[in-house]
Every structure is written in C-alpha cells, then in structure tokens.
Write an enzyme that holds these catalytic residues in place. Structure first.
Site, PDB file in Angstrom:
ATOM      1  N   HIS A  19      65.265  34.051  66.633  1.00 49.07           N
ATOM      2  CA  HIS A  19      65.819  32.927  67.403  1.00 49.07           C
ATOM      3  C   HIS A  19      67.301  33.198  67.612  1.00 49.07           C
ATOM      4  O   HIS A  19      68.033  33.414  66.634  1.00 49.07           O
ATOM      5  CB  HIS A  19      65.654  31.613  66.626  1.00 49.07           C
ATOM      6  CG  HIS A  19      64.224  31.270  66.308  1.00 49.07           C
ATOM      7  ND1 HIS A  19      63.434  30.548  67.167  1.00 49.07           N
ATOM      8  CD2 HIS A  19      63.453  31.549  65.232  1.00 49.07           C
ATOM      9  CE1 HIS A  19      62.229  30.397  66.620  1.00 49.07           C
ATOM     10  NE2 HIS A  19      62.217  30.992  65.451  1.00 49.07           N
ATOM     11  N   ASN A  21      70.066  31.452  68.313  1.00 43.07           N
ATOM     12  CA  ASN A  21      71.095  30.687  67.599  1.00 43.07           C
ATOM     13  C   ASN A  21      70.910  30.681  66.078  1.00 43.07           C
ATOM     14  O   ASN A  21      71.817  30.270  65.353  1.00 43.07           O
ATOM     15  CB  ASN A  21      71.168  29.252  68.134  1.00 43.07           C
ATOM     16  CG  ASN A  21      71.832  29.232  69.499  1.00 43.07           C
ATOM     17  OD1 ASN A  21      73.005  29.540  69.625  1.00 43.07           O
ATOM     18  ND2 ASN A  21      71.058  28.919  70.526  1.00 43.07           N
ATOM     19  N   HIS A  67      74.326  24.539  67.258  1.00 41.68           N
ATOM     20  CA  HIS A  67      74.300  24.201  68.682  1.00 41.68           C
ATOM     21  C   HIS A  67      75.611  23.568  69.150  1.00 41.68           C
ATOM     22  O   HIS A  67      76.011  23.731  70.295  1.00 41.68           O
ATOM     23  CB  HIS A  67      73.103  23.284  68.994  1.00 41.68           C
ATOM     24  CG  HIS A  67      71.797  24.020  68.981  1.00 41.68           C
ATOM     25  ND1 HIS A  67      70.592  23.394  68.793  1.00 41.68           N
ATOM     26  CD2 HIS A  67      71.508  25.339  69.123  1.00 41.68           C
ATOM     27  CE1 HIS A  67      69.614  24.294  68.844  1.00 41.68           C
ATOM     28  NE2 HIS A  67      70.152  25.478  69.029  1.00 41.68           N
ATOM     29  N   SER A  99      64.925  32.022  72.715  1.00 36.17           N
ATOM     30  CA  SER A  99      65.913  30.946  72.666  1.00 36.17           C
ATOM     31  C   SER A  99      65.473  29.774  73.530  1.00 36.17           C
ATOM     32  O   SER A  99      64.786  29.944  74.538  1.00 36.17           O
ATOM     33  CB  SER A  99      67.275  31.464  73.145  1.00 36.17           C
ATOM     34  OG  SER A  99      68.287  30.569  72.735  1.00 36.17           O
ATOM     35  N   GLU A 204      53.040  26.586  60.054  1.00 31.90           N
ATOM     36  CA  GLU A 204      54.256  26.900  59.293  1.00 31.90           C
ATOM     37  C   GLU A 204      54.365  25.947  58.093  1.00 31.90           C
ATOM     38  O   GLU A 204      54.961  26.269  57.073  1.00 31.90           O
ATOM     39  CB  GLU A 204      55.483  26.761  60.210  1.00 31.90           C
ATOM     40  CG  GLU A 204      56.768  27.252  59.568  1.00 31.90           C
ATOM     41  CD  GLU A 204      57.968  27.160  60.484  1.00 31.90           C
ATOM     42  OE1 GLU A 204      57.817  26.736  61.650  1.00 31.90           O
ATOM     43  OE2 GLU A 204      59.075  27.512  60.035  1.00 31.90           O
ATOM     44  N   ASP A 313      63.396  36.064  61.800  1.00 31.19           N
ATOM     45  CA  ASP A 313      63.415  34.641  62.158  1.00 31.19           C
ATOM     46  C   ASP A 313      64.834  34.204  62.533  1.00 31.19           C
ATOM     47  O   ASP A 313      65.122  34.015  63.699  1.00 31.19           O
ATOM     48  CB  ASP A 313      62.882  33.774  61.004  1.00 31.19           C
ATOM     49  CG  ASP A 313      62.202  32.496  61.499  1.00 31.19           C
ATOM     50  OD1 ASP A 313      61.985  32.392  62.713  1.00 31.19           O
ATOM     51  OD2 ASP A 313      61.894  31.625  60.681  1.00 31.19           O
TER      52      ASP A 313
HETATM   53  C1  LIG Z   1      62.793  28.254  60.068  1.00 31.13           C
HETATM   54  N1  LIG Z   1      61.659  28.249  60.904  1.00 31.13           N
HETATM   55  C2  LIG Z   1      61.624  27.813  62.200  1.00 31.13           C
HETATM   56  N2  LIG Z   1      60.541  27.114  62.609  1.00 31.13           N
HETATM   57  C3  LIG Z   1      60.463  26.593  63.850  1.00 31.13           C
HETATM   58  N3  LIG Z   1      61.446  26.714  64.762  1.00 31.13           N
HETATM   59  C4  LIG Z   1      62.538  27.415  64.403  1.00 31.13           C
HETATM   60  C5  LIG Z   1      62.679  28.014  63.126  1.00 31.13           C
HETATM   61  N4  LIG Z   1      63.863  28.652  63.094  1.00 31.13           N
HETATM   62  C6  LIG Z   1      64.427  28.455  64.299  1.00 31.13           C
HETATM   63  N5  LIG Z   1      63.657  27.692  65.085  1.00 31.13           N
HETATM   64  C7  LIG Z   1      63.913  27.183  66.453  1.00 31.13           C
HETATM   65  O1  LIG Z   1      64.968  27.953  67.012  1.00 31.13           O
HETATM   66  C8  LIG Z   1      66.067  27.101  67.371  1.00 31.13           C
HETATM   67  C9  LIG Z   1      67.383  27.835  67.193  1.00 31.13           C
HETATM   68  O2  LIG Z   1      67.493  28.886  68.113  1.00 31.13           O
HETATM   69  P1  LIG Z   1      67.715  28.684  69.688  1.00 31.13           P
HETATM   70  O3  LIG Z   1      68.667  27.544  69.878  1.00 31.13           O
HETATM   71  O4  LIG Z   1      66.368  28.412  70.296  1.00 31.13           O
HETATM   72  O5  LIG Z   1      68.288  29.997  70.139  1.00 31.13           O
HETATM   73  C10 LIG Z   1      65.892  25.887  66.468  1.00 31.13           C
HETATM   74  O6  LIG Z   1      66.551  24.753  66.989  1.00 31.13           O
HETATM   75  C11 LIG Z   1      64.383  25.736  66.425  1.00 31.13           C
HETATM   76  O7  LIG Z   1      63.910  25.079  67.588  1.00 31.13           O
HETATM   77 ZN   LIG Z   2      60.728  31.186  63.953  1.00 30.97          ZN
END
Ligand SMILES: CNc1ncnc2c1ncn2[C@@H]1O[C@H](COP(=O)(O)O)[C@@H](O)[C@H]1O
Ligand SMILES: [Zn+2]
Length: 374
Positions: A19, A21, A67, A99, A204, A313
């Site tokens: 991800h 961010n 964010h 993202s 999850e 992750d």
């Molecule tokens: C820990 N396990 C997880 N489970 C589910 N969603 C997750 C996550 N880790 C991250 N995100 C998802 O990724 C977003 C941040 O990156 P972006 O702003 O999209 O780049 C989080 O706000 C969430 O929606």
């Molecule tokens: Zn994830």
C-alpha cells in the site's frame, strides 16, 4: 555486512502487496513532517516500531495520520518516487503498488490527478534508470461504500486503457470490520469483465467466513492475507478447497500480521498451513517469539509449489522490508537459501502484468543466480 544480510538484499524479489501510504519510510516521513510542521505529527504516530504491536483498529488510525501528511500532488509524487527507489534498493525487480485515490478540496487534488501523479512517478523512476518494473493497482477502501467502489473501478478502467499497461488491477482493502463484501460484488464483477485483475483482502479477521465464501466465487486473481480461511482458524474446508481448486495465490505479510495482532506469533502464522498442503518435505523450524527469544522445534512441513508469496503490506508503518520478510520466514520455518530462491522465483507467475514480462523476469532471475550464490 554479514553474508546472510547480503544474500537477502541481493536476492531478486517480487513485491505484490504494498500500500503506497503504508510504505512511506522514516526518511520520507521526516521530509513530509518538515513540510507541514503545524500538524505536530511525530514518528510514533506514523510507524509501529520493533517489538511494538497495535490492534488493527489502531493501525487504521495510523493511516489517517499519514493521509494528513500526504495530501498534495507534490507529496504524492515525492512519496511514490521514494517508495519505488527504496524497493529497488532492497532488490525488488518487479513491484505492484496499490493505492486508494483520494480527493482533497483544500489542495485541489482529484482522484484522477492522484492516479496521474503516481503514474508520473513511475515514469520518472524509469527514466532515471532504476532497475525495477512498477505497476499499479487502484484500491477500493471498504469504508467508502459501493458507489465509490463502482466509481473507482470506472476510473481504473480508463487508466488501464490509457496507461500503456501500468494500471493492471483492483485491490479491495480498508478496515475489514467495516461493511460487507457482498456490496462490492457488482463493482468487482465489472472490473473483472473489463480485464482488470483482482487482488482482494480476504479473511483478514475472523467472522468474515460468509463474505469470503461469496468473494471467492468471483474468483479473485490473488488473495491478501487470508489469515482465517482455513478450518484451524475458524474458516472452513470449503474455503480452502475453493482457493486450491482455483489455484489462487495468497499474499502473506508476516510482520504486518504480528504487529496488527491478527496472528499471535510468527510460528503460528498461516504460512505454515499453506506450506503443508504441498510436496512432502520434512524440515526444521525455528520459532521467533516477539521478545526476540528463539526456540527450535521439529515440524513436518510439505512444500507447496504455488500458493503463497511473501509481501510487506505497509513497510513504512510496520518498519520492515521485503528482504527482512524473507529472512524472517527462513529463520522461523527453517528454509534453506535454495528454498528461499525458489519462493522468490515462483512469485513471478503471480504478477498481473502480461506474460512477456513474466518471461523477462524469469530470464533476469536466471542471469542473477550465479551472482547471488557466488
Ligand atoms: C494492515 N492491513 C490492512 N488491511 C486492509 N487495508 C489496509 C491494510 N494496510 C493498509 N490498508 C489500506 O491501505 C490504505 C493506505 O494506503 P493508500 O492510502 O491506499 O496508499 C489504508 O487506508 C487502507 O485502506
Ligand atoms: Zn494489505
């Protein structure tokens, strides 16, 4: 530097679950914080350090803080380029970033310019000659509901057609305790029908059995986590059968699961369960406890040639990198360097880019083999 460290860094790797961010490093955070001192954000609010753990709820609070720091095109460009560079430095040769497009009225950011900016960063990194092939998955945040999900898919579809193969799929993520997956089926079906690949966070947390049953019928092209799919974790054999029958790869993120407390300790990670479904091979397993004590025990493990891959992750939030994840698995489950090599090589077959890219990557792995095992 010790030989182990060098081996894991030089090991060519594929990262498929990152991800954007969640992947912001300490150094990049430093730059973001100095751009926005009035927010009074400290590192302890954006990352979970060594030995620390949080509830999953608390992890999602961390993303809200990040964010706030990343809310202009300029921020997104810097963050994306830094994250790509860091993955390249860690020996990642192929990266799928994901993202969630956001809009910020205050800064004029739109969902379209959000994605455009990440694509710009990917191009700039390529022009700098970085040795990494980067693709993008557009993420649906469950919290935002089905209408936004449909909008997101339409946007991803446009980018898939105009980005020359850079936008390859859709991710379903966000707080797993919010909303029900059934609401996202129309959007996910549309995505699939137009040629976008699907990577879905599934099971999850416990209590998502019915949802997973439903979403597995799509079927998705990859599964994020899948922690509670199997019967020992409150899932079911029918869920496992669907995953195996459709040969759906699992993206496994060990540190993330431990720090987010969905798995109590490394030795109990579902990595082991999925490994046990494959060829009969007995190996020695060493178990790392969180307090850094190390115990060793014997366990029967059978190699599974296809179903799971190691991923970070949120490398920034969870303070890890892909080399560390591989090293962690090797030390926890007693895998040899040869087995680790195989694991990283097998991930190539699970990428969402076209077959020609898979062939190029396989050739890269062949060429790099003598250097890594010198
Ligand atoms: C820990 N396990 C997880 N489970 C589910 N969603 C997750 C996550 N880790 C991250 N995100 C998802 O990724 C977003 C941040 O990156 P972006 O702003 O999209 O780049 C989080 O706000 C969430 O929606
Ligand atoms: Zn994830």
């Amino acid at each position: 530097m010790d030989d182990e460290f060098v081996f894991y860094r030089e090991l060519p790797k594929v990262e498929l679950h990152a991800h954007l961010n969640g992947s912001v490093s300490f150094q990049t955070m430093e730059k973001l914080m100095s751009r926005k001192p009035h927010l009074n954000i400290e590192h302890s609010m954006t990352a979970i350090g060594k030995g620390q753990r949080r509830t999953l709820d608390e992890c999602f609070e961390v993303f809200k803080v990040i964010h706030k720091l990343v809310d202009t095109e300029e921020d997104i460009l810097m963050v994306s380029k830094d994250v790509i560079r860091e993955f390249a430095e860690d020996g990642v040769k192929y990266l799928e970033l994901r993202s969630t497009p956001r809009e910020e009225q205050r800064t004029g950011l739109t969902k379209k310019s959000y994605i455009d900016t990440i694509i710009k960063a990917i191009h700039q990194c390529k022009n700098e000659g970085l040795d990494i092939d980067v693709r993008l998955l557009v993420a649906i945040d469950r919290r935002n509901g089905m209408e936004v999900a449909m909008e997101t898919v339409k946007l991803a579809e446009e980018f898939m057609l105009s980005s020359d193969g850079l936008v390859v799929g859709i991710d379903l993520s966000g707080d797993p305790t919010v909303g029900h997956g059934k609401h996202f089926l129309p959007a996910l079906e549309r995505a699939k029908n137009c040629g976008l690949k699907l990577s879905l966070h599934l099971s999850e947390v416990q209590s998502q059995r019915e949802e997973s049953e439903l979403l597995l019928n799509l079927p998705p092209d990859r599964i994020g986590h899948g922690t509670f799919l199997h019967p020992e974790m409150g899932g079911s054999q029918s869920l496992v059968d669907k995953v195996v029958k459709n040969r759906i790869p699992l993206e496994l993120c060990l540190t993330s699961n431990i720090k987010g407390q969905t798995v109590p300790m490394f030795s109990l990670h579902h990595f082991k369960y999925w490994y046990q479904l494959g060829h009969p091979t007995v190996i020695c397993v060493s178990l790392f406890l969180l307090n850094q004590q190390c115990k060793v025990f014997q366990c029967s493990i059978r190699l599974n040639p296809l179903s799971f891959h190691l991923q970070t992750d949120d490398k920034g939030v969870f303070c890890t990198d892909l080399s560390q994840e591989y090293q962690l698995v090797a030390s926890t489950f007693g895998l040899s360097q040869k087995e680790i090599w195989k694991l990283s090589q097998q991930a190539i077959d699970c990428i969402f880019a076209e077959d020609a890219v898979k062939q190029q990557l396989k050739k890269r792995w062949q060429d790099l083999h003598p250097q890594v095992f010198k």
